[in-house]
Design a protein around this motif. Structure first.
Motif, PDB file in Angstrom:
ATOM      1  N   LYS A  97       9.309  -3.620  -0.408  1.00  0.00           N
ATOM      2  CA  LYS A  97      10.119  -2.777  -1.262  1.00  0.00           C
ATOM      3  C   LYS A  97       9.224  -2.075  -2.279  1.00  0.00           C
ATOM      4  O   LYS A  97       8.326  -2.663  -2.861  1.00  0.00           O
ATOM      5  CB  LYS A  97      11.176  -3.612  -1.983  1.00  0.00           C
ATOM      6  CG  LYS A  97      12.247  -4.178  -1.048  1.00  0.00           C
ATOM      7  CD  LYS A  97      13.318  -4.916  -1.829  1.00  0.00           C
ATOM      8  CE  LYS A  97      14.403  -5.431  -0.888  1.00  0.00           C
ATOM      9  NZ  LYS A  97      15.466  -6.155  -1.622  1.00  0.00           N
ATOM     10  N   ALA A  98       9.499  -0.800  -2.463  1.00  0.00           N
ATOM     11  CA  ALA A  98       8.728  -0.043  -3.448  1.00  0.00           C
ATOM     12  C   ALA A  98       9.589   1.106  -3.942  1.00  0.00           C
ATOM     13  O   ALA A  98      10.491   1.565  -3.256  1.00  0.00           O
ATOM     14  CB  ALA A  98       7.441   0.492  -2.822  1.00  0.00           C
ATOM     15  N   THR A  99       9.321   1.538  -5.124  1.00  0.00           N
ATOM     16  CA  THR A  99      10.069   2.656  -5.683  1.00  0.00           C
ATOM     17  C   THR A  99       9.116   3.803  -5.938  1.00  0.00           C
ATOM     18  O   THR A  99       7.920   3.621  -6.144  1.00  0.00           O
ATOM     19  CB  THR A  99      10.741   2.253  -7.011  1.00  0.00           C
ATOM     20  OG1 THR A  99       9.739   1.805  -7.922  1.00  0.00           O
ATOM     21  CG2 THR A  99      11.753   1.129  -6.782  1.00  0.00           C
ATOM     22  N   SER A 100       9.658   5.011  -5.895  1.00  0.00           N
ATOM     23  CA  SER A 100       8.828   6.185  -6.132  1.00  0.00           C
ATOM     24  C   SER A 100       9.547   7.118  -7.081  1.00  0.00           C
ATOM     25  O   SER A 100      10.756   7.338  -6.961  1.00  0.00           O
ATOM     26  CB  SER A 100       8.544   6.902  -4.815  1.00  0.00           C
ATOM     27  OG  SER A 100       7.867   8.114  -5.045  1.00  0.00           O
ATOM     28  N   THR A 101       8.803   7.658  -8.037  1.00  0.00           N
ATOM     29  CA  THR A 101       9.383   8.617  -8.966  1.00  0.00           C
ATOM     30  C   THR A 101       9.069  10.046  -8.563  1.00  0.00           C
ATOM     31  O   THR A 101       9.460  10.986  -9.239  1.00  0.00           O
ATOM     32  CB  THR A 101       8.835   8.355 -10.390  1.00  0.00           C
ATOM     33  OG1 THR A 101       7.402   8.458 -10.344  1.00  0.00           O
ATOM     34  CG2 THR A 101       9.217   6.964 -10.874  1.00  0.00           C
ATOM     35  N   SER A 102       8.358  10.217  -7.440  1.00  0.00           N
ATOM     36  CA  SER A 102       7.990  11.558  -6.997  1.00  0.00           C
ATOM     37  C   SER A 102       9.229  12.331  -6.565  1.00  0.00           C
ATOM     38  O   SER A 102      10.085  11.812  -5.849  1.00  0.00           O
ATOM     39  CB  SER A 102       7.000  11.475  -5.827  1.00  0.00           C
ATOM     40  OG  SER A 102       6.780  12.766  -5.291  1.00  0.00           O
ATOM     41  N   LYS A 103       9.314  13.570  -6.995  1.00  0.00           N
ATOM     42  CA  LYS A 103      10.425  14.427  -6.588  1.00  0.00           C
ATOM     43  C   LYS A 103      10.146  15.090  -5.241  1.00  0.00           C
ATOM     44  O   LYS A 103      11.040  15.653  -4.623  1.00  0.00           O
ATOM     45  CB  LYS A 103      10.678  15.494  -7.660  1.00  0.00           C
ATOM     46  CG  LYS A 103      11.159  14.930  -8.990  1.00  0.00           C
ATOM     47  CD  LYS A 103      11.430  16.031  -9.987  1.00  0.00           C
ATOM     48  CE  LYS A 103      11.920  15.455 -11.321  1.00  0.00           C
ATOM     49  NZ  LYS A 103      12.187  16.529 -12.315  1.00  0.00           N
ATOM     50  N   ASN A 104       8.896  15.025  -4.814  1.00  0.00           N
ATOM     51  CA  ASN A 104       8.533  15.591  -3.519  1.00  0.00           C
ATOM     52  C   ASN A 104       8.515  14.494  -2.463  1.00  0.00           C
ATOM     53  O   ASN A 104       8.374  13.315  -2.772  1.00  0.00           O
ATOM     54  CB  ASN A 104       7.150  16.251  -3.590  1.00  0.00           C
ATOM     55  CG  ASN A 104       7.113  17.390  -4.589  1.00  0.00           C
ATOM     56  OD1 ASN A 104       8.044  18.194  -4.652  1.00  0.00           O
ATOM     57  ND2 ASN A 104       6.051  17.448  -5.383  1.00  0.00           N
ATOM     58  N   VAL A 105       8.639  14.910  -1.210  1.00  0.00           N
ATOM     59  CA  VAL A 105       8.560  13.958  -0.116  1.00  0.00           C
ATOM     60  C   VAL A 105       7.090  13.715   0.204  1.00  0.00           C
ATOM     61  O   VAL A 105       6.345  14.647   0.497  1.00  0.00           O
ATOM     62  CB  VAL A 105       9.301  14.478   1.132  1.00  0.00           C
ATOM     63  CG1 VAL A 105       9.077  13.543   2.311  1.00  0.00           C
ATOM     64  CG2 VAL A 105      10.782  14.614   0.843  1.00  0.00           C
ATOM     65  N   ASN A 106       6.663  12.466   0.122  1.00  0.00           N
ATOM     66  CA  ASN A 106       5.292  12.109   0.457  1.00  0.00           C
ATOM     67  C   ASN A 106       5.167  12.020   1.978  1.00  0.00           C
ATOM     68  O   ASN A 106       5.829  11.197   2.612  1.00  0.00           O
ATOM     69  CB  ASN A 106       4.911  10.774  -0.185  1.00  0.00           C
ATOM     70  CG  ASN A 106       4.888  10.859  -1.700  1.00  0.00           C
ATOM     71  OD1 ASN A 106       4.479  11.866  -2.267  1.00  0.00           O
ATOM     72  ND2 ASN A 106       5.334   9.796  -2.357  1.00  0.00           N
ATOM     73  N   LEU A 107       4.333  12.856   2.550  1.00  0.00           N
ATOM     74  CA  LEU A 107       4.220  12.922   4.001  1.00  0.00           C
ATOM     75  C   LEU A 107       3.436  11.724   4.539  1.00  0.00           C
ATOM     76  O   LEU A 107       2.466  11.288   3.934  1.00  0.00           O
ATOM     77  CB  LEU A 107       3.519  14.217   4.406  1.00  0.00           C
ATOM     78  CG  LEU A 107       4.200  15.510   3.948  1.00  0.00           C
ATOM     79  CD1 LEU A 107       3.363  16.722   4.345  1.00  0.00           C
ATOM     80  CD2 LEU A 107       5.609  15.629   4.515  1.00  0.00           C
ATOM     81  N   PRO A 108       3.848  11.181   5.679  1.00  0.00           N
ATOM     82  CA  PRO A 108       3.152  10.009   6.240  1.00  0.00           C
ATOM     83  C   PRO A 108       1.822  10.379   6.872  1.00  0.00           C
ATOM     84  O   PRO A 108       1.679  11.423   7.519  1.00  0.00           O
ATOM     85  CB  PRO A 108       4.140   9.507   7.302  1.00  0.00           C
ATOM     86  CG  PRO A 108       4.876  10.736   7.729  1.00  0.00           C
ATOM     87  CD  PRO A 108       5.005  11.583   6.496  1.00  0.00           C
ATOM     88  N   ARG A 109       0.854   9.502   6.711  1.00  0.00           N
ATOM     89  CA  ARG A 109      -0.446   9.702   7.363  1.00  0.00           C
ATOM     90  C   ARG A 109      -0.358   9.403   8.861  1.00  0.00           C
ATOM     91  O   ARG A 109      -1.244   9.790   9.628  1.00  0.00           O
ATOM     92  CB  ARG A 109      -1.500   8.800   6.726  1.00  0.00           C
ATOM     93  CG  ARG A 109      -1.811   9.090   5.278  1.00  0.00           C
ATOM     94  CD  ARG A 109      -2.888   8.161   4.759  1.00  0.00           C
ATOM     95  NE  ARG A 109      -2.482   6.755   4.858  1.00  0.00           N
ATOM     96  CZ  ARG A 109      -3.298   5.730   4.630  1.00  0.00           C
ATOM     97  NH1 ARG A 109      -4.572   5.964   4.312  1.00  0.00           N
ATOM     98  NH2 ARG A 109      -2.868   4.496   4.722  1.00  0.00           N
ATOM     99  N   THR A 110       0.672   8.687   9.249  1.00  0.00           N
ATOM    100  CA  THR A 110       0.788   8.232  10.641  1.00  0.00           C
ATOM    101  C   THR A 110       1.116   9.345  11.612  1.00  0.00           C
ATOM    102  O   THR A 110       0.857   9.224  12.810  1.00  0.00           O
ATOM    103  CB  THR A 110       1.893   7.175  10.744  1.00  0.00           C
ATOM    104  OG1 THR A 110       3.091   7.701  10.147  1.00  0.00           O
ATOM    105  CG2 THR A 110       1.493   5.893  10.037  1.00  0.00           C
TER     106      THR A 110
END
Length: 440
Positions: A97-110
């Motif tokens: 579980k983790a939370t993110s405050t980013s308003k943008n979508v973090n793209l996966p490296r996978t």
């Protein structure tokens, strides 16, 4: 068609399947696999093909446009029995579980691109995604991005995966395909309900400081153009040596074939009229040769795919209607001519899945999602369920096999994917059991 055994293959296939997961398929659904690069040497030459000449083949590859535009239909419910076992997941490499405050979508490296040689003998690409597995060496994509459905009815040639591809960059190296797996019904009946593939790859590689080099290649002389082109095709299919820029060229000589050299002719008399053509030697065609480059390369091992980018989990038998992110490299224009995506960078769309059909693909138990992705390049895009923006991991719950304009306004609005069920899990398990290995 899901769980039906009565179709001639049209859409796609691959000589590989996995474990029995449903009694309806117990008579034929057995684990099979087919190698993409059978030896370390063959894999090294595949890497040389893509990394040589400053990655010219990689950069100049075009999106694979086969079976991308389909007539899909949004339906009310999935066919009865589509979910063949209880819903479940295979954990990702970062199930926390983790939370993110980013308003943008973090793209996966996978997510990245898979590159291969198509039936036209030209380099093409689709989208694919790294999955979590015991050996950290597994990639998922659309089945028709692994198996040539157009010409040879066999595996694509020189298949590699480039995770995190960005504008011609290979930030985590390239991973040569080792063994490919898919569903029996996709191979045999052209069933779009099973248009997915799982590929075990070799360890990643990058060029050494010595880089790559290309020596000139020249074949023997062929008497006919047909023989020369036949030889060229054989070289292009050779999986043990990396040839590039192959072409057939005519070979000429100053001497007429079959005529021995004679003493020089006497000079024409001053009174003879000289024309420009009479002052030039006549050339005689004697045959054809294949010329090009034969690549050599220094490679460095960068380790397992999963160690470098991680791996997404896998979801199966999930209820349709789940919020889902789609990550891919769409390219090509909408039917109205608007060129919205270039395919050079990773993009995403978001929506809820719904039941769909696509008769042209023999897909009767597909899932759809609203998306503006254009078709070329979007094939194989990752459908990630419960995607965590902080960890950049979720569960692969589908792969794009086609896009559709469902409202007839000349703009693509829907992507479709097979529904992942217990048989998908069985194919995944067969692929996940393939050990990893290095090529240098």
């Amino acid at each position: 068609m899901k769980r039906t055994l009565t179709f001639g293959g049209v859409a796609a296939g691959l000589l590989a399947t996995a474990l029995v997961a449903s009694p309806a398929h117990a008579d034929h659904f057995k684990p099979k696999a087919k190698p993409l690069a059978e030896t370390n040497f063959a894999a090294k030459q595949v890497a040389a093909f893509w990394l040589g000449e400053k990655m010219a083949n990689l950069v100049n590859a075009t999106p694979y446009g086969t079976e991308t535009k389909v007539a899909a239909k949004h339906v009310s419910t999935m066919p009865k029995g589509t979910a063949d076992t209880k819903p479940g997941v295979v954990s990702s490499s970062s199930d926390k579980k983790a939370t993110s405050t980013s308003k943008n979508v973090n793209l996966p490296r996978t997510t990245g691109k898979v590159f291969f040689i198509g039936s036209d003998n030209k380099p093409h690409w689709c989208t694919a995604t790294a999955l979590q597995s015991l050996h950290k060496n597994l990639v998922a994509t659309a089945g028709h991005c692994v198996y040539d459905t157009v010409k040879d009815k066999d595996l694509m040639d020189k298949w590699v995966f480039v995770p995190g591809y960005y504008n011609g960059k290979t930030p985590y190296g390239i991973y040569v395909g080792k063994i490919a797996y898919t569903h029996f019904d996709f191979t045999t009946y052209g069933d779009g309900d099973f248009d997915y593939a799982f590929v075990a790859v070799y360890n990643g590689v990058v060029p050494t400081d010595g880089g790559t080099s290309g020596g000139k290649y020249e074949s023997r002389l062929y008497r006919t153009k047909w023989d020369a082109y036949k030889a060229k095709d054989q070289l292009a299919k050779d999986k043990t040596t990396a040839y590039s820029s192959l072409k057939v060229v005519p070979v000429y000589t100053d001497q007429k074939p079959g005529v021995k050299s004679a003493s020089p002719s006497p000079s024409p008399s001053p009174s003879a009229s000289a024309s420009p053509s009479s002052t030039q030697s006549k050339k005689y065609l004697v045959g054809y040769k294949v010329v090009g480059l034969k690549l050599t390369i220094g490679l460095k091992d960068v380790g397992k795919l999963g160690d470098n980018v991680g791996g997404q989990g896998l979801a199966y038998n999930q209820k349709v209607g789940q919020p889902t992110f789609v990550f891919g490299y769409p390219s090509g224009s909408h039917p109205d001519g608007n060129y919205a995506f270039t395919g050079k960078t990773l993009k995403y769309s978001y929506g809820k899945t719904f039941p769909a059909t696509a008769p042209a693909l023999k897909g009767e138990a597909l899932q759809g999602i609203k998306s503006s992705f254009t078709g070329e390049g979007a094939s194989g895009s990752a459908w990630l369920y419960k995607y965590n923006n902080a960890t950049r991991f979720g569960y692969l719950n589908g792969v794009t096999i086609g896009v559709s304009d469902t409202d007839g306004n000349d703009r693509y609005d829907t992507s479709v994917s097979p529904y992942f069920d217990g048989e998908t899990l069985a194919v995944y398990k067969a692929a996940a059991a393939t050990p990893s290995s290095n090529i240098v």
